[in-house]
Write a protein that holds these residues in place. Structure first.
Motif, mmCIF file in Angstrom:
data_model
loop_
_atom_site.group_PDB
_atom_site.id
_atom_site.type_symbol
_atom_site.label_atom_id
_atom_site.label_comp_id
_atom_site.label_asym_id
_atom_site.label_seq_id
_atom_site.Cartn_x
_atom_site.Cartn_y
_atom_site.Cartn_z
ATOM 1 N N UNK A 154 0.885 -1.249 0.011
ATOM 2 C CA UNK A 154 -0.099 -0.038 0.313
ATOM 3 C C UNK A 154 0.803 1.082 -0.047
ATOM 4 N N UNK A 155 1.897 1.025 0.754
ATOM 5 C CA UNK A 155 2.766 2.331 0.866
ATOM 6 C C UNK A 155 4.062 1.865 0.400
ATOM 7 N N UNK A 179 8.223 0.818 13.950
ATOM 8 C CA UNK A 179 6.789 0.560 14.333
ATOM 9 C C UNK A 179 5.976 1.134 12.874
ATOM 10 N N UNK A 180 6.428 2.679 12.572
ATOM 11 C CA UNK A 180 6.027 3.396 11.472
ATOM 12 C C UNK A 180 6.401 2.592 10.338
ATOM 13 N N UNK A 189 6.927 -0.398 9.573
ATOM 14 C CA UNK A 189 6.912 -1.938 9.247
ATOM 15 C C UNK A 189 5.765 -2.344 8.227
ATOM 16 N N UNK A 190 4.945 -1.614 8.043
ATOM 17 C CA UNK A 190 4.155 -1.829 6.745
ATOM 18 C C UNK A 190 4.183 -0.933 5.403
ATOM 19 N N UNK A 243 9.484 11.039 11.904
ATOM 20 C CA UNK A 243 8.018 10.196 12.236
ATOM 21 C C UNK A 243 6.828 11.033 11.818
ATOM 22 N N UNK A 255 4.321 9.429 8.814
ATOM 23 C CA UNK A 255 3.030 9.532 9.060
ATOM 24 C C UNK A 255 2.217 10.318 8.194
ATOM 25 N N UNK A 256 2.657 11.484 7.837
ATOM 26 C CA UNK A 256 1.905 12.286 6.774
ATOM 27 C C UNK A 256 1.839 11.564 5.424
ATOM 28 N N UNK A 291 1.675 8.570 4.917
ATOM 29 C CA UNK A 291 0.681 7.652 4.853
ATOM 30 C C UNK A 291 -0.426 8.082 4.830
ATOM 31 N N UNK A 292 -0.756 9.283 5.706
ATOM 32 C CA UNK A 292 -2.194 9.903 5.434
ATOM 33 C C UNK A 292 -2.408 10.609 3.937
ATOM 34 N N UNK A 293 -1.435 11.168 3.282
ATOM 35 C CA UNK A 293 -1.887 11.389 1.976
ATOM 36 C C UNK A 293 -2.181 10.418 1.049
ATOM 37 N N UNK A 306 -3.158 7.455 1.954
ATOM 38 C CA UNK A 306 -4.630 7.124 2.331
ATOM 39 C C UNK A 306 -5.622 7.870 1.573
#
Lengths: 298, 298, 298, 298, 298, 298
Positions: free
Chosen positions: C18-19, C56-57, C59-60, C263, C267-268, C270-272, C274
């Motif tokens: 996905x990412x 943690x961030x 790993x996917x 981080x 995370x941002x 991923x959000x974008x 998503x």
């Protein structure tokens, strides 16, 4: 609701005063609560803690007082965001009934954190009744007296809620700071927290009020360090400090206005009645208005 | 309250998903209300009107949905300030229970006007649970994508309430305008007002949705006249328009993001869980904190 | 360029995650530079100094890392405006190739001062690739967690450059202050300047890190004097301090979020992804667009 | 680099003028490029397209001109963010050499988008040389002449880059709008785009310039609709319009200043030399300064 | 009025200088006033207290000086709002005559508080004469040199008047603070107040000036505590401090510009003459203009 | 001065009213001026053009009126910056005498452009007398009724002067626009300009007032295009339009407050007397105060 209103005995038919106001407390604690901070019954003057400072303002007003809705969150005073949100909703039916009664041309919401103010203004608009509240009124008067104001307040949670009120009123750039004197209310788990309101009696007995002393210290810091040119008071529990704090500041050479919420909101209500205004119907439109603005710019 | 939560059947003991979210509707109307706008029972996917657009976002989340508190103002949707204040208070006990249950690491408040958001964040903070809401999330995403955003909304009263939300979130300078497509909810006295949500079926049947057409017109005006670089959606009743509006704008050459509240708030909840953040404990302090800030500057 | 990317060995044909992110360092110093601050070869995890905090961030995410363009200004780290301008230009061809390769759906620009960010977003837009950067991401997350943030940074020149970044992002009114811990990088003429990054090993050996101690002092001052409700970190050389600083602040009673750029930017991104957004095409238009806005208001 | 400077033949030893300026173009295209917009060799007056308008300003200056760094992005003019970032870096070595040479007391950066300005100011500061640039100078002069200015510009991509410059200079609240006359540069894929600069000859032959006509229309709209009280020009390709546009506006009754970047930056450079200022050493500090400010408030 | 102008003997017919300026003092005290602060007759250089610092700026200007209107408020210097309002009106006829005379292309209003500036600009506009003033010029130069400036000033009343000037010029967000050195002018009831201007002689004799020492202390506080990156001087009585204060600050490591009103306003007047600008005719329209703007947006 | 005050015959000894106000006109034209706009002698009610609208507000006030200082600029009304500066100074001695007389507890400055207001507040402060003025009062009331206001005004020159008043009062962000109805005053060279005040009689005779029609058009544009939620009136010559304009707007469905300067300033004066406030002594300090603030932050 109606029965809780403490009046002078007049009824609407006979009301001819220019100013006909209902003052509404933000919440009512059980009479026997160990955390109670104010009388919620008895003569109306007694229910208004700083009545003696307000007599001059109230003398040409035909006013009643409502003790506010019973607190649903517990038997201690409203202080944090959750408690304010609950009190806001609980107060609205009282506002609604007062506005619909035709007895009043203004509603003065008591309480520093002004729970329910915007919704109450919306209700008031629909009935042609002006509504004022304690944070809003102080801020607007303060902006007329100087460039910047600072707020003297009691507790971290209350102050950060209050911070958001100042932002919401669009006046953050006029507020120098919120200064805390660290008097959070007693509540379960903190039953022994000292009572700022209780210190009023200390002063009356000629003793020292630690709360007043802290307020003096914080107000001086606000003036000298933060740039405050006017002092306002946050939580209603501090309103009684107004004349004492003002005197103390004047004594040490700071000729600075100290405002409180009750007097400012009462004076604002008179001003609105004098000008025959409540709020703009464009800002507080009805549900299905005849006129639309397709565009609301910022 | 608990029984109203529509789940996948898992219980807290067995919950191992990275994301464990409760989505909470802002209010629940009586099932038989002539003004009902959404299902408040049945499979959770059905209770989330735009589920088909969100499946991708939700597929790695262990999520439940709560239908929201019964509306106390009447049997029509929440739209004006008074109704929002009542819904805010009514939703908080649900938030409180969800946070205390240990079942969730985030609460997503559904509803464009985000009733109760700040108080819910305060509650969430005390339990280490992130809370997101639909106006706030859209605004913050919009500010990442462009200089200014405009909001497409349904009604004068709702828009002016929403206007105050934007001010309260400190983002007025980033909002170009709120643009209305004039679809106030049906309510007593206006029973025949057309239903924007109902038009979704028109589109699915290949017919034209007047609401979508108006949204296209207003979004173009927002871009060309007001300076919007991103489009957000106000009332949740408009959220289903997102992909349709975005497609239409792209077709005519405007490569502009169109956001909706559900997807932004779900994505934000993931981001907060990923970063192990809820809100600042300085912004949302406990009632009797160990650390004080005597001064809160602006 | 391609050969410098450190990957997991997958090629674009087989990429199904996905990412799919490429992390790009801002510059690469000669391996044998006496001023080197990070590994620019070896396993990708080793090239990311705070990998252990980010596992943690990540790993996917199917992620690669690029060591950045060779520094053209000299063999010491980028710190002042001139050095940032050179690094910005040098990084763009890497961004361009990554976006054109089809291998990634997001590019994460590493480096506190985010050289080349706006131009990289423009490039990303043309390929449908989200681009995030470390100052921008921290600021936007910080604004979601509290009213004001302060930045902990290393050097006068870097901080004043960073000051201009905050202004350029339109968030000056949300920044309380930049606080310096006085750790400018060693460079010719200042070869003996202490290394903040080097102190990480001190901590791991159970010794005291003077840099961490200074960061604690400055963060407390930011909270108590400047009004910070969230702490962010300026130069990437400080990012490793994040968990240590947060712990120290919590221990003394300041429940304040401490953010770092890596981080937040991951995370941002991923959000974008998503939300299927990059940036607005109105904000970042193509060279000869089909649609024009004659007027861009402020 | 030095050899590319077009001078009057004086060398530093003999330089006694009060003003000794180097004007630096933002980029140099190959002489034979089909997209070339300006001469990059020949007499210095010929290299400055609007020399005839500037003669008055330049007559007491001992000035040289540098044709700028060869464009690395391609053989067409710089217009979008990526191209500006590349040009910025490429120009800095020229600035550095000029400042170090001792020949100049000011550097005037030519080019509407002022690539490399902040870094050039940092370099200038280290050598006591003032640096000015075309967007910055126009904005600051405009703010002295009226409340708000609008920018006349050529292309969507250039304008949105320019938008970010205005924000970065902290003057967004003084800018009414950017107005586009839709003259993006020719570039591969758009070889036939009309040339605004080419229209200068039309005017000189007594014909009509469509670009000027559009500029008149947009300037009037800026004044009448957007609130502009001063007109500035964005891309340097529009600077020759200045006297023509001003005359046209005056003829129809709009007594509004029209500024251009070259004249404002030259005049600003004189002002800085007159006042013996470059920039603040606190804003542009050295790498290892003797004095530190632990706190940089906003 | 004309007879009071101290000139070089040239008359308008023979005036060929590029810069033909009239400098006008804000007020003239009776020659024998015990409160006099400056010479109002004698050679023009003597009437300009800091002439020795300005010679370089003035050497290519054909300049005259006017001693200003006789003070109507009393025989002590202008310092508070009432006195400034009286001086403003009294100076306008001088401005009007100077502009109408055709002898000058710029008027430089002397005096830190710039009484009558806006009205003088309106008059100047009508005659094509540029007008500059001392607060305005310093602020605009300061904004070109750094992000924020602080003002060193003499008295509470003067500073709060000056505060309102900064707000009126729309630059409050660029001003860090006004810092007072506590040198209010002597006036009836305070005849013995020390004279800051008198301390100039102390310095010249090699003694210490307490006023300079206080200015150093306040400037350092402005830089280190308030965030000033540039220092400006408020009341004209402080302008002579400029080089001394700058030197002192540089000696202790603060490489910060110190500006004064005379030099900035003279340099600004040159710049406006160079650019052939005065003010916008839209901002300062005539009484019955041919063109109207029905809408003036903010 | 004193003899010009039109009173009810009471003297200070017998004054016992709660409110004792002096209303002061901004200027007095020669009685026989062809440009006269208002009576400057006769019964006090006649000197107040909109007395009939104000009777309700004035009925509990012991008020006198002063016709204002003789205009020194000419025999036509004050309208541009120069004329306002002259009127400001001329009015101050009247304010000073009124405040010193002990007869009044408030001074209400009449005139839309409020010449001399800040200086008058300074004078009032020294005598404990509240001072209000017409632009300031309208703006502050407007901010209590809605988010944004627009001003209906008469002339370009007056409006741009008024624009600067709004900026100076720190309320530019709350003003949507100034809208002009194009009624500049008659003056030499424009003797035949129509008189807006004269149209009042047209309306009273049942005829149409073109000025009112234009005000309706501009107010609607302000609401629908500019975002005004409240309408205020600029020049005092427009104040009589208030009830007519409000009625017209209500008739077409815009439930918007229309304010005028006289009523707002009278109501504000009452509010200040009620609260026993004038202005902050920190904002308006005495010349040699006992307390100093070394730092005035912004």
């Amino acid at each position: 609701v109606k029965r809780e209103v403490t009046t002078d005995g007049g009824d609407s038919a006979s009301r001819t005063a220019k100013y006909r106001f209902l003052l509404i407390q933000p919440f009512k604690l059980p009479e026997k609560s160990r955390f109670a901070v104010a009388a919620s019954s008895g003569p109306k003057e007694r229910q208004l803690v700083t009545y003696s400072h307000l007599a001059n303002l109230l003398d040409d007003i035909d006013w009643d007082i409502h003790p506010g809705p019973p607190a649903s969150h517990g038997d201690w005073p409203v202080e944090n965001r959750e408690e304010f949100a609950l009190a806001a909703a609980a107060r609205l039916p009282i506002v609604r009934e007062a506005c619909a009664s035709g007895r009043y041309n203004a509603v003065v919401l008591l309480g520093g954190g002004e729970p329910g103010f915007d919704a109450a203004r919306e209700i008031g608009k629909r009935h042609g009744v002006a509504v004022t509240a304690n944070a809003w009124s102080q801020m607007h008067v303060a902006c007329m007296l100087g460039n910047k104001f600072s707020v003297i307040d009691i507790a971290e949670s209350h102050s950060m809620y209050y911070y958001s009120l100042i932002v919401a009123h669009g006046l953050a750039h006029r507020c120098a700071s919120i200064r805390s004197i660290d008097y959070p209310f007693a509540r379960p788990g903190h039953e022994d927290a000292p009572s700022l309101i209780g210190e009023r009696r200390l002063l009356e007995r000629g003793e020292t009020s630690p709360g007043l002393e802290r307020a003096v210290v914080q107000a001086i810091a606000a003036i000298e360090e933060d740039g405050a040119e006017v002092i306002t008071l946050g939580c209603a529990a501090t309103f009684w400090l107004r004349p004492h704090l003002e005197t103390r500041l004047h004594e040490i050479g700071w000729d600075v206005p100290v405002l409180d919420g009750y007097s400012c909101s009462i004076a604002h209500a008179k001003l609105l009645v004098d000008l025959r205004q409540t709020v703009s119907g464009v800002t507080f439109p009805p549900d299905h208005p005849t006129r639309l603005r397709p565009r609301k710019p910022f």
